[in-house]
Design a protein around this motif. Structure first.
Motif, PDB file in Angstrom:
ATOM      1  N   PHE A   1       0.824  -1.205   0.000  1.00 26.58           N
ATOM      2  CA  PHE A   1       0.000   0.000   0.000  1.00 26.58           C
ATOM      3  C   PHE A   1       0.859   1.256   0.000  1.00 26.58           C
ATOM      4  O   PHE A   1       0.539   2.239  -0.667  1.00 26.58           O
ATOM      5  N   LEU A   2       1.971   1.231   0.745  1.00 34.14           N
ATOM      6  CA  LEU A   2       2.869   2.380   0.796  1.00 34.14           C
ATOM      7  C   LEU A   2       3.421   2.709  -0.584  1.00 34.14           C
ATOM      8  O   LEU A   2       3.710   3.876  -0.879  1.00 34.14           O
ATOM      9  N   TRP A   3       3.575   1.718  -1.435  1.00 30.89           N
ATOM     10  CA  TRP A   3       4.047   1.935  -2.804  1.00 30.89           C
ATOM     11  C   TRP A   3       3.160   2.963  -3.516  1.00 30.89           C
ATOM     12  O   TRP A   3       3.645   3.791  -4.297  1.00 30.89           O
ATOM     13  N   PHE A   4       1.863   2.902  -3.246  1.00 28.34           N
ATOM     14  CA  PHE A   4       0.908   3.807  -3.884  1.00 28.34           C
ATOM     15  C   PHE A   4       0.570   5.023  -3.012  1.00 28.34           C
ATOM     16  O   PHE A   4       0.082   6.024  -3.523  1.00 28.34           O
ATOM     17  N   ASN A   5       0.842   4.913  -1.712  1.00 29.96           N
ATOM     18  CA  ASN A   5       0.456   5.963  -0.771  1.00 29.96           C
ATOM     19  C   ASN A   5       1.588   6.935  -0.481  1.00 29.96           C
ATOM     20  O   ASN A   5       1.377   7.969   0.154  1.00 29.96           O
ATOM     21  N   ALA A   6       2.813   6.634  -0.967  1.00 30.69           N
ATOM     22  CA  ALA A   6       3.938   7.534  -0.755  1.00 30.69           C
ATOM     23  C   ALA A   6       3.679   8.864  -1.457  1.00 30.69           C
ATOM     24  O   ALA A   6       3.023   8.924  -2.506  1.00 30.69           O
ATOM     25  N   HIS A   7       4.193   9.938  -0.894  1.00 33.39           N
ATOM     26  CA  HIS A   7       3.940  11.285  -1.409  1.00 33.39           C
ATOM     27  C   HIS A   7       4.513  11.481  -2.815  1.00 33.39           C
ATOM     28  O   HIS A   7       5.660  11.110  -3.062  1.00 33.39           O
ATOM     29  N   PRO A   8       3.730  12.027  -3.759  1.00 33.35           N
ATOM     30  CA  PRO A   8       2.312  12.375  -3.641  1.00 33.35           C
ATOM     31  C   PRO A   8       1.437  11.134  -3.822  1.00 33.35           C
ATOM     32  O   PRO A   8       1.621  10.377  -4.771  1.00 33.35           O
ATOM     33  N   ALA A   9       0.532  10.921  -2.919  1.00 33.11           N
ATOM     34  CA  ALA A   9      -0.240   9.684  -2.856  1.00 33.11           C
ATOM     35  C   ALA A   9      -1.158   9.517  -4.063  1.00 33.11           C
ATOM     36  O   ALA A   9      -1.806  10.465  -4.510  1.00 33.11           O
ATOM     37  N   SER A  10      -1.213   8.288  -4.567  1.00 34.35           N
ATOM     38  CA  SER A  10      -2.156   7.931  -5.628  1.00 34.35           C
ATOM     39  C   SER A  10      -3.480   7.460  -5.038  1.00 34.35           C
ATOM     40  O   SER A  10      -4.490   7.394  -5.746  1.00 34.35           O
TER      41      SER A  10
END
Length: 361
Positions: free
Chosen positions: A253-262
């Motif tokens: 999930f962090l792969w997609f939630n890292a800034h800027p979040a998708s």
């Protein structure tokens, strides 16, 4: 499931004995959940966009948050789905603790899903009412507490071990039920409050699951528990596999939630993570360690409590620029990345302190 299918066959195929080891299955539960999240993540995000499950501003966030409007939310379904599938695949399904933590995890996820649905599709910025949310959390917390007490055959479920003290174990009796329910509701809400910046909630959650998962493994192993002078809970070690799955799902999930979040996790993610984290700590008898490793969640919660209390006492004055406290640092001029990374560093330090309690007693 693989354990239940393959271990009986190890009598004929010796290499299948590897499935007996909790450490092996925990590692592959993490890998499985990570792969599921990374593979299906783009599809889930695209569907969330198509179905208009997107973030809506509440109007009181810092100005910079307005650019986040329209970003898909409810990404927590990726965490819930991948972690649950991976756990069912790698855990011993005869272990009752697995089903208890999954019940809590999925139950709190359901509450969060309904809350997110009302906020996005029904365009109610407040979601479900506080009474409805608290009632749902109380319902699943009470059931989980009852099941933990029912499963326990050694009489340790109502005991509370105090870190840093060698022989200080308090038997709380039926008062422990209230204590356990408070921890589950409090932790789920604390993670929910922390989920305000890209990557802010998920990384401390990953760190917490690594830490509590390791402690759970030790708790379920008689030799390690006896050596470290911690409470031994037969069967608790299997829950480490769920923790592994949560670590993998969280990293994905962090792969997609890292800034800027998708994508944002939404309440479906934050409530389920917090509830499950508390459930694991209760099963493993490391409730105080949870408060230490989850210090970021505690800090965020107390910042809100202090802000509200100070505001009422002083009739309108504020202790922080804005609460939860990550917003205070935003308004102080810190960049979003600086806040999240510094909070991650604090979480890592707190994890080391929590682990040190295993020997400092």
């Amino acid at each position: 499931m693989l354990y239940n299918i393959l271990v009986p066959l190890s009598e004929y195929l010796s290499f299948l004995n590897v499935f007996r080891y909790i450490t092996f299955r925990t590692a592959y539960a993490a890998i499985t959940a990570l792969v599921i999240t990374l593979v299906f993540g783009p599809y889930v995000i695209r569907k969330l966009k198509e179905m208009s499950f997107s973030m809506k501003s509440k109007g009181y966030e810092p100005e910079r948050h307005k650019v986040k409007e329209g970003t898909p939310t409810m990404g927590g379904v990726m965490i819930v789905g991948s972690a649950a599938i991976s756990t069912l695949l790698w855990a011993d399904l005869r272990n009752p603790y697995i089903w208890i933590v999954l019940l809590l995890f999925m139950g709190y996820g359901l509450i969060g899903f309904v809350d997110d649905y009302k906020k996005t599709i029904l365009k109610n910025p407040n979601g479900i009412s506080p009474r409805q949310k608290s009632g749902g959390q109380l319902f699943f917390a009470v059931i989980a507490t009852f099941l933990v007490l029912y499963v326990d055959k050694t009489g340790v479920s109502t005991k509370l071990a105090m870190p840093f003290f060698k022989n200080l174990v308090i038997n709380m009796g039926y008062l422990y039920c209230l204590f356990a329910v408070f921890i589950m509701i409090g932790t789920s809400n604390a993670v929910n409050l922390t989920d305000g910046l890209d990557g802010l909630a998920i990384t401390p959650s990953i760190i917490a699951f690594v830490t509590i998962g390791f402690m759970t493994y030790l708790t379920g192993n008689y030799k390690f528990a006896n050596y470290l002078n911690i409470i031994f809970v037969p069967g608790a070690g299997e829950v480490a596999i769920f923790c592994g799955a949560m670590v993998g799902a969280g990293l994905g999930f962090l792969w997609f939630n890292a800034h800027p979040a998708s994508v944002f996790m939404g309440d479906v993610g934050s409530l389920s993570i917090g509830g499950a984290l508390a459930g694991v700590a209760i099963i493993a008898k490391h409730e105080i360690a949870l408060a230490i490793v989850g210090g970021i969640f505690v800090m965020e919660t107390f910042s809100v409590i202090l802000q509200v209390g100070y505001f009422k006492m002083t009739k309108g004055k504020r202790l922080f620029r804005m609460a939860p406290i990550h917003h205070h640092f935003e308004l102080a001029g810190w960049s979003e990345t600086k806040i999240t990374v510094r909070f991650w560093i604090i979480s890592f330090i707190l994890a080391l302190i929590a682990l040190s309690t295993l020997k400092l007693r």
